[in-house]
Design a protein around this motif. Sequence first.
Motif, PDB file in Angstrom:
ATOM      1  N   ALA A 117     -13.668   5.418 -36.479  1.00 36.65           N
ATOM      2  CA  ALA A 117     -13.196   4.079 -37.298  1.00 36.65           C
ATOM      3  C   ALA A 117     -12.678   4.498 -38.474  1.00 36.65           C
ATOM      4  O   ALA A 117     -11.810   3.806 -38.935  1.00 36.65           O
ATOM      5  CB  ALA A 117     -14.232   3.079 -37.148  1.00 36.65           C
ATOM      6  N   ALA A 118     -13.398   5.462 -39.292  1.00 38.03           N
ATOM      7  CA  ALA A 118     -12.822   5.802 -40.733  1.00 38.03           C
ATOM      8  C   ALA A 118     -11.414   6.088 -40.736  1.00 38.03           C
ATOM      9  O   ALA A 118     -10.560   6.099 -41.658  1.00 38.03           O
ATOM     10  CB  ALA A 118     -13.587   6.820 -41.201  1.00 38.03           C
ATOM     11  N   ILE A 119     -10.743   6.651 -39.583  1.00 40.02           N
ATOM     12  CA  ILE A 119      -9.507   7.291 -39.594  1.00 40.02           C
ATOM     13  C   ILE A 119      -8.498   6.297 -38.388  1.00 40.02           C
ATOM     14  O   ILE A 119      -7.838   6.670 -37.956  1.00 40.02           O
ATOM     15  CB  ILE A 119      -9.237   8.908 -39.070  1.00 40.02           C
ATOM     16  N   GLN A 120      -9.031   5.363 -38.162  1.00 36.90           N
ATOM     17  CA  GLN A 120      -8.371   4.000 -37.405  1.00 36.90           C
ATOM     18  C   GLN A 120      -8.053   4.425 -35.949  1.00 36.90           C
ATOM     19  O   GLN A 120      -7.311   4.417 -35.435  1.00 36.90           O
ATOM     20  CB  GLN A 120      -6.921   3.823 -37.952  1.00 36.90           C
ATOM     21  N   LEU A 121      -9.424   4.886 -35.487  1.00 36.14           N
ATOM     22  CA  LEU A 121      -9.459   5.294 -33.929  1.00 36.14           C
ATOM     23  C   LEU A 121     -10.621   4.539 -33.198  1.00 36.14           C
ATOM     24  O   LEU A 121     -11.568   4.338 -34.168  1.00 36.14           O
ATOM     25  CB  LEU A 121      -9.538   7.080 -33.863  1.00 36.14           C
ATOM     26  N   PRO A 201      -1.852  20.498 -29.500  1.00 30.80           N
ATOM     27  CA  PRO A 201      -2.647  20.967 -30.652  1.00 30.80           C
ATOM     28  C   PRO A 201      -4.066  20.360 -30.573  1.00 30.80           C
ATOM     29  O   PRO A 201      -4.429  19.206 -30.368  1.00 30.80           O
ATOM     30  CB  PRO A 201      -1.725  20.312 -31.873  1.00 30.80           C
ATOM     31  N   MET A 202      -4.946  21.131 -31.319  1.00 32.48           N
ATOM     32  CA  MET A 202      -6.405  21.045 -31.218  1.00 32.48           C
ATOM     33  C   MET A 202      -7.026  21.202 -32.775  1.00 32.48           C
ATOM     34  O   MET A 202      -6.597  22.145 -33.615  1.00 32.48           O
ATOM     35  CB  MET A 202      -7.056  21.530 -30.288  1.00 32.48           C
ATOM     36  N   ILE A 203      -7.657  20.391 -33.356  1.00 30.15           N
ATOM     37  CA  ILE A 203      -8.303  20.448 -34.599  1.00 30.15           C
ATOM     38  C   ILE A 203      -9.837  20.158 -34.250  1.00 30.15           C
ATOM     39  O   ILE A 203     -10.331  19.375 -33.375  1.00 30.15           O
ATOM     40  CB  ILE A 203      -7.940  19.240 -35.471  1.00 30.15           C
ATOM     41  N   VAL A 204     -10.780  21.083 -34.984  1.00 31.39           N
ATOM     42  CA  VAL A 204     -12.135  21.095 -34.672  1.00 31.39           C
ATOM     43  C   VAL A 204     -12.849  20.462 -35.935  1.00 31.39           C
ATOM     44  O   VAL A 204     -12.582  20.544 -37.006  1.00 31.39           O
ATOM     45  CB  VAL A 204     -12.835  22.554 -34.409  1.00 31.39           C
ATOM     46  N   THR A 205     -14.161  20.022 -35.585  1.00 29.72           N
ATOM     47  CA  THR A 205     -14.932  19.572 -36.801  1.00 29.72           C
ATOM     48  C   THR A 205     -16.320  19.634 -36.102  1.00 29.72           C
ATOM     49  O   THR A 205     -16.725  20.027 -34.774  1.00 29.72           O
ATOM     50  CB  THR A 205     -14.787  17.966 -37.070  1.00 29.72           C
ATOM     51  N   TYR A 206     -17.202  19.202 -36.996  1.00 28.88           N
ATOM     52  CA  TYR A 206     -18.858  19.385 -36.591  1.00 28.88           C
ATOM     53  C   TYR A 206     -19.166  18.094 -35.475  1.00 28.88           C
ATOM     54  O   TYR A 206     -18.474  17.042 -35.516  1.00 28.88           O
ATOM     55  CB  TYR A 206     -19.778  19.049 -37.882  1.00 28.88           C
ATOM     56  N   HIS A 207     -19.998  18.304 -34.611  1.00 33.80           N
ATOM     57  CA  HIS A 207     -20.249  17.484 -33.737  1.00 33.80           C
ATOM     58  C   HIS A 207     -21.195  16.423 -34.486  1.00 33.80           C
ATOM     59  O   HIS A 207     -22.128  16.843 -35.392  1.00 33.80           O
ATOM     60  CB  HIS A 207     -21.455  18.228 -32.822  1.00 33.80           C
ATOM     61  N   PRO A 208     -21.276  15.056 -34.193  1.00 33.57           N
ATOM     62  CA  PRO A 208     -21.971  14.283 -34.721  1.00 33.57           C
ATOM     63  C   PRO A 208     -23.623  14.560 -34.963  1.00 33.57           C
ATOM     64  O   PRO A 208     -24.193  14.107 -35.765  1.00 33.57           O
ATOM     65  CB  PRO A 208     -21.891  12.873 -33.899  1.00 33.57           C
ATOM     66  N   SER A 209     -24.157  14.953 -33.620  1.00 32.11           N
ATOM     67  CA  SER A 209     -25.280  15.398 -33.755  1.00 32.11           C
ATOM     68  C   SER A 209     -25.815  16.532 -34.843  1.00 32.11           C
ATOM     69  O   SER A 209     -26.815  16.353 -35.653  1.00 32.11           O
ATOM     70  CB  SER A 209     -25.898  16.141 -32.510  1.00 32.11           C
ATOM     71  N   ALA A 210     -24.910  17.266 -35.421  1.00 31.17           N
ATOM     72  CA  ALA A 210     -25.019  18.101 -36.282  1.00 31.17           C
ATOM     73  C   ALA A 210     -25.136  17.378 -37.739  1.00 31.17           C
ATOM     74  O   ALA A 210     -25.787  17.831 -38.483  1.00 31.17           O
ATOM     75  CB  ALA A 210     -23.848  19.345 -36.485  1.00 31.17           C
ATOM     76  N   LEU A 225     -11.888  15.122 -40.885  1.00 35.10           N
ATOM     77  CA  LEU A 225     -11.161  13.675 -40.238  1.00 35.10           C
ATOM     78  C   LEU A 225      -9.845  13.568 -41.020  1.00 35.10           C
ATOM     79  O   LEU A 225      -8.975  13.070 -40.451  1.00 35.10           O
ATOM     80  CB  LEU A 225     -12.336  12.773 -40.454  1.00 35.10           C
ATOM     81  N   LYS A 226      -9.807  13.532 -42.551  1.00 34.78           N
ATOM     82  CA  LYS A 226      -8.691  13.348 -43.238  1.00 34.78           C
ATOM     83  C   LYS A 226      -7.667  14.122 -42.795  1.00 34.78           C
ATOM     84  O   LYS A 226      -6.459  13.850 -42.769  1.00 34.78           O
ATOM     85  CB  LYS A 226      -8.974  13.522 -44.628  1.00 34.78           C
TER      86      LYS A 226
END
Length: 247
Positions: A117-121, A201-210, A225-226
Amino acid sequence: MNASEKEELYDLIKCASGNFYGYTVPVFMNKPVFSDDIQTDNKIEECSSSITLENICQKISECHRCPLHSTRKNVVPGMGIKNSPVLVIGEAPGEEEDNSGLPFVGQAGQLLDKMLAAIQLDRNRNCYIANVVKCRPPYNRDPKQEETEACKSFLDAQINILKPKLILALGKVAVKNLLNIPEEFSLNKYRQKIFEYNHVPMIVTYHPSALLRNIEFKKPAWEDLKFFKAELEKIEPDYNKNYQEVK
């Protein structure tokens, strides 16, 4: 390869093994249930009108490719919008997901919804959410290699149908399998870079559990996310407008 071809090959190998050893080895005691492979090459493009997410969900519900089928309550194929620009990929269902048959519905799922939601998804408006593995590993352990390999064609087929513009991969397990990383690695080294999976194309980030376990990851996750939002706006400037709801 279809189910009957797999069965014939299995019987041939079993017969050869029996002739060699003089008895049926334990691995051949219980005959597995075979299913047709889902096409994931260019042929799927030619017949995309006849292969749907519902077809894939049905295949997943009937899957016996790995031992996880014997401990699951429900399969968790995925949920979201069919014509969405974004595909979010996690690692595997947890207990609440196994109970509901829906991805990311527990505490980590609630956090994921806030992150999106913070990035309008939103999973009900402009993104689709799935996992590398479609059944819960016991005690929420990391999925094994043979389990992720058994599910790979399902995820690949989903991507061929969904045709997302950008993938967001969550956590080390998903990244390790999607990028085929053979050894231990630091997720931080892969952040804010653009990779590719199945030509997307793919971008990675931390899992919400982490993030729930380690509050210090929240700031870098927000930076990720930004970065993701900026890349998405380049590809699909109107990604947050007028996407049909098709669960």
